[in-house]
Design an enzyme around this catalytic site. Structure first.
Site, PDB file in Angstrom:
ATOM      1  N   HIS A  37      -9.135  55.011 -28.175  1.00  0.00           N
ATOM      2  CA  HIS A  37     -10.149  54.320 -29.002  1.00  0.00           C
ATOM      3  C   HIS A  37      -9.491  53.519 -30.133  1.00  0.00           C
ATOM      4  O   HIS A  37     -10.094  53.341 -31.190  1.00  0.00           O
ATOM      5  CB  HIS A  37     -11.144  55.306 -29.616  1.00  0.00           C
ATOM      6  CG  HIS A  37     -11.679  56.310 -28.642  1.00  0.00           C
ATOM      7  ND1 HIS A  37     -12.803  56.078 -27.881  1.00  0.00           N
ATOM      8  CD2 HIS A  37     -11.223  57.542 -28.290  1.00  0.00           C
ATOM      9  CE1 HIS A  37     -13.021  57.151 -27.110  1.00  0.00           C
ATOM     10  NE2 HIS A  37     -12.081  58.040 -27.333  1.00  0.00           N
TER      11      HIS A  37
ATOM     12  N   ASN B 224       2.895  32.960 -35.621  1.00  0.00           N
ATOM     13  CA  ASN B 224       1.787  33.427 -34.783  1.00  0.00           C
ATOM     14  C   ASN B 224       2.222  33.825 -33.372  1.00  0.00           C
ATOM     15  O   ASN B 224       3.123  33.220 -32.804  1.00  0.00           O
ATOM     16  CB  ASN B 224       0.724  32.322 -34.681  1.00  0.00           C
ATOM     17  CG  ASN B 224       0.109  32.007 -36.024  1.00  0.00           C
ATOM     18  OD1 ASN B 224      -0.041  32.897 -36.866  1.00  0.00           O
ATOM     19  ND2 ASN B 224      -0.239  30.751 -36.239  1.00  0.00           N
TER      20      ASN B 224
ATOM     21  N   GLU C 267      -1.356  35.250 -27.013  1.00  0.00           N
ATOM     22  CA  GLU C 267      -2.769  34.833 -27.066  1.00  0.00           C
ATOM     23  C   GLU C 267      -3.114  33.900 -25.904  1.00  0.00           C
ATOM     24  O   GLU C 267      -4.177  34.002 -25.294  1.00  0.00           O
ATOM     25  CB  GLU C 267      -3.060  34.149 -28.407  1.00  0.00           C
ATOM     26  CG  GLU C 267      -3.083  35.141 -29.566  1.00  0.00           C
ATOM     27  CD  GLU C 267      -3.220  34.478 -30.930  1.00  0.00           C
ATOM     28  OE1 GLU C 267      -3.390  33.243 -31.005  1.00  0.00           O
ATOM     29  OE2 GLU C 267      -3.143  35.199 -31.934  1.00  0.00           O
TER      30      GLU C 267
ATOM     31  N   GLN D 156     -12.181  23.055   1.983  1.00  0.00           N
ATOM     32  CA  GLN D 156     -11.197  22.229   1.269  1.00  0.00           C
ATOM     33  C   GLN D 156     -11.122  22.649  -0.209  1.00  0.00           C
ATOM     34  O   GLN D 156     -10.127  22.423  -0.878  1.00  0.00           O
ATOM     35  CB  GLN D 156     -11.595  20.754   1.393  1.00  0.00           C
ATOM     36  CG  GLN D 156     -10.649  19.799   0.721  1.00  0.00           C
ATOM     37  CD  GLN D 156     -10.875  18.368   1.192  1.00  0.00           C
ATOM     38  OE1 GLN D 156     -10.580  18.023   2.328  1.00  0.00           O
ATOM     39  NE2 GLN D 156     -11.420  17.542   0.328  1.00  0.00           N
TER      40      GLN D 156
ATOM     41  N   LYS E  33      -8.314  24.956  -2.378  1.00  0.00           N
ATOM     42  CA  LYS E  33      -6.964  24.594  -2.808  1.00  0.00           C
ATOM     43  C   LYS E  33      -6.732  24.457  -4.306  1.00  0.00           C
ATOM     44  O   LYS E  33      -5.889  25.172  -4.880  1.00  0.00           O
ATOM     45  CB  LYS E  33      -6.525  23.306  -2.112  1.00  0.00           C
ATOM     46  CG  LYS E  33      -6.385  23.524  -0.623  1.00  0.00           C
ATOM     47  CD  LYS E  33      -6.108  22.283   0.151  1.00  0.00           C
ATOM     48  CE  LYS E  33      -6.293  22.562   1.622  1.00  0.00           C
ATOM     49  NZ  LYS E  33      -7.692  22.977   1.990  1.00  0.00           N
TER      50      LYS E  33
END
Ligand code: ARG
Length: 464
Positions: free
Chosen positions: A156, A285, A290, A322, A325
């Site tokens: 948790h 960062n 992310e 088709q 793809k």
């Protein structure tokens, strides 16, 4: 507009229809597989006496020269052709004349595209497996070096019990190992050759489908010609396996982002794998993690897309297929990129071992062990649980931890406590006593790391 099927038509295709129908913009991705399949096909046609030796030689020479010219940039794959199959065939005819017109004997674009896509996906399964193996190598070395790097384990997202970094990484090792097993598994199931199934009902030429299959490294031909041209299960299985890889990477990303936060400070992502802010000079960062977490959505999208495309299709081939793809190619490229980048990030990340250990010592991660201590002294577990619960409450009020109390304070809550409690509930003891199979104690973890090392020394799908 260069089409293979003009004979029956009296009017040119509308340009918008042509554009809507064309697939050359994306099916050129399996240009090489198309050539490879055609070479196998004509080799078989000649063996069966359907083409002469001279025709076969000419065709193979023509196909090889087209491949070389595209590779070297001498020739460009352009949108004047409807699809990659037409591009190759039309150019072959341009180069070698009459013999080129025989390439498509006993073949339809339906079994041709089924083959090309299968060859392409099969190569990609091998490549993904290899990338996963390399990544597992990185996880393995982190494990090996951190058998006694203590940290809190969470449930948790709350501190639960202490573990080691090796143990935590070991969980990811298992996940990516299962992902590799999925690759191997689907490879074996998909490795049957559809070529020679024609449009849907086979052909009247005496093709040797077993021979073509063996030339292309398949375990044999597919059993039913309608299924051959209508089956895209292997793409769905692959996309499902890739989605699971991405789900694992996304969970891993989430943890790295949390661990990299100022509040946790468990890791420092290498400068080479971080980015800054245009306004806040202090920022570093975790963009790679992310983005990997973010890109998971598009891989899932490819899976849902093809499942939806296939769900209402009657047998056998339909043009809807088709649509198998573009999103598949994107999902493959995305997943491969994510594995490689995540691997690089993890190979250079720094673990702040002191911060991790300090964190493990706080938050009552030794509460279970304190209860187990009382059980060993004869207290029933449910009673021990209650006693330690009260002890935790007492510590919270005093802003301290169980191991920092003096024996007198402990005895006030339960007379069962003795001096030996302190060595029994130390961080090290809490981890090292956990020696059940699969637990973090370094004695069992070490054996697991050895097992993993053996596993990594085994081959990969390239050797299949
Ligand atoms: N571009 C087509 C595809 O990707 C090739 C097969 C065309 N077959 C046909 N019957 N129109 O599915």
């Amino acid at each position: 507009m260069a089409q293979l099927w003009g004979g029956r038509f009296t009017k040119e295709t509308d340009q918008l229809v042509y554009n809507f129908n064309a697939s050359i913009g994306f099916d050129q991705k399996f240009f090489k597989e198309d050539i490879q399949g055609s070479i196998a096909h004509v080799t078989m046609l000649e063996k069966q006496g359907i083409l002469t030796g001279e025709e076969k030689k000419l065709i193979i020479k023509g196909l090889t020269s087209i491949e070389e010219d595209v590779d070297s940039g001498k020739m460009e794959i352009t949108s004047e052709y409807e699809d990659i199959h037409s591009f190759v065939e039309a150019n072959l005819i341009k180069r070698i004349g009459e013999a080129g017109k025989k390439l498509h004997t006993g073949r339809s674009r339906n079994d041709q595209v089924a083959l090309d896509m299968k060859l392409y996906v099969r190569n990609q399964v091998v490549e993904v497996d290899l990338l996963l193996k390399e990544f597992l190598g990185t996880i393995h070395s982190i494990m090996k070096n951190n058998l006694d790097t203590y940290m809190p384990g969470f449930t948790h997202l709350q501190k639960a019990q202490p573990i080691t970094l090796a143990h935590h990484m070991g969980a990811y090792f298992e996940m990516f190992k299962r992902d590799r097993a999925r690759m191997k598994d689907l490879y074996a199931r998909m490795n049957f050759c559809p070529l020679g199934s024609g449009a849907l009902a086979g052909t009247t030429y005496p093709l040797d489908r077993f021979y073509t299959a063996s030339l292309l490294g398949f375990d044999g031909p597919t059993n039913n010609s309608m299924d051959s041209v209508a089956d895209r299960d292997y793409i769905i299985e692959f996309l499902s396996a890739l989605s699971t890889v991405m789900m694992h990477l996304s969970r891993f990303s989430e943890e790295i982002i949390i661990w990299n936060s100022n509040e946790y400070g468990f890791v420092e992502i290498d400068d080479g794998y971080s980015t800054g802010s245009s306004i806040m000079p202090q920022k570093k960062n975790p963009d790679i993690a992310e983005l990997v977490r973010g890109k998971t959505g598009r891989v899932y999208a490819a899976l849902v897309s093809i499942l939806t495309t296939m769900k209402g299709l009657p047998l056998a081939y339909n043009k809807d297929m088709q649509e198998d793809k573009e999103l598949t190619f994107d999902a493959i490229d995305t997943t491969k990129g994510c594995i490689a980048l995540f691997n690089g990030m993890m190979a250079t990340i720094k673990f702040k071992k002191d911060t991790m250990a300090r964190s493990a010592m706080m938050g009552f991660t030794n509460a279970t062990d304190a209860a187990d201590y009382l059980v060993k002294k004869g207290v029933a577990f449910r009673d021990a649980h209650e006693i330690i619960g009260r002890l935790v409450l007492y510590c919270i009020e005093k802003n301290t931890s169980i191991d920092k109390l003096c024996l007198q304070e402990l005895k006030e809550i339960s007379s069962v406590f003795e001096e030996d409690v302190f060595s029994e509930i130390s961080l090290e003891a809490c981890v090292e006593k956990r020696l059940t199979y699969g637990a973090p104690g370094s004695l069992v973890m070490k054996r697991q790391v050895e097992e993993n090392e053996k596993y990594l020394s085994e081959g990969d799908l390239r050797n299949e």
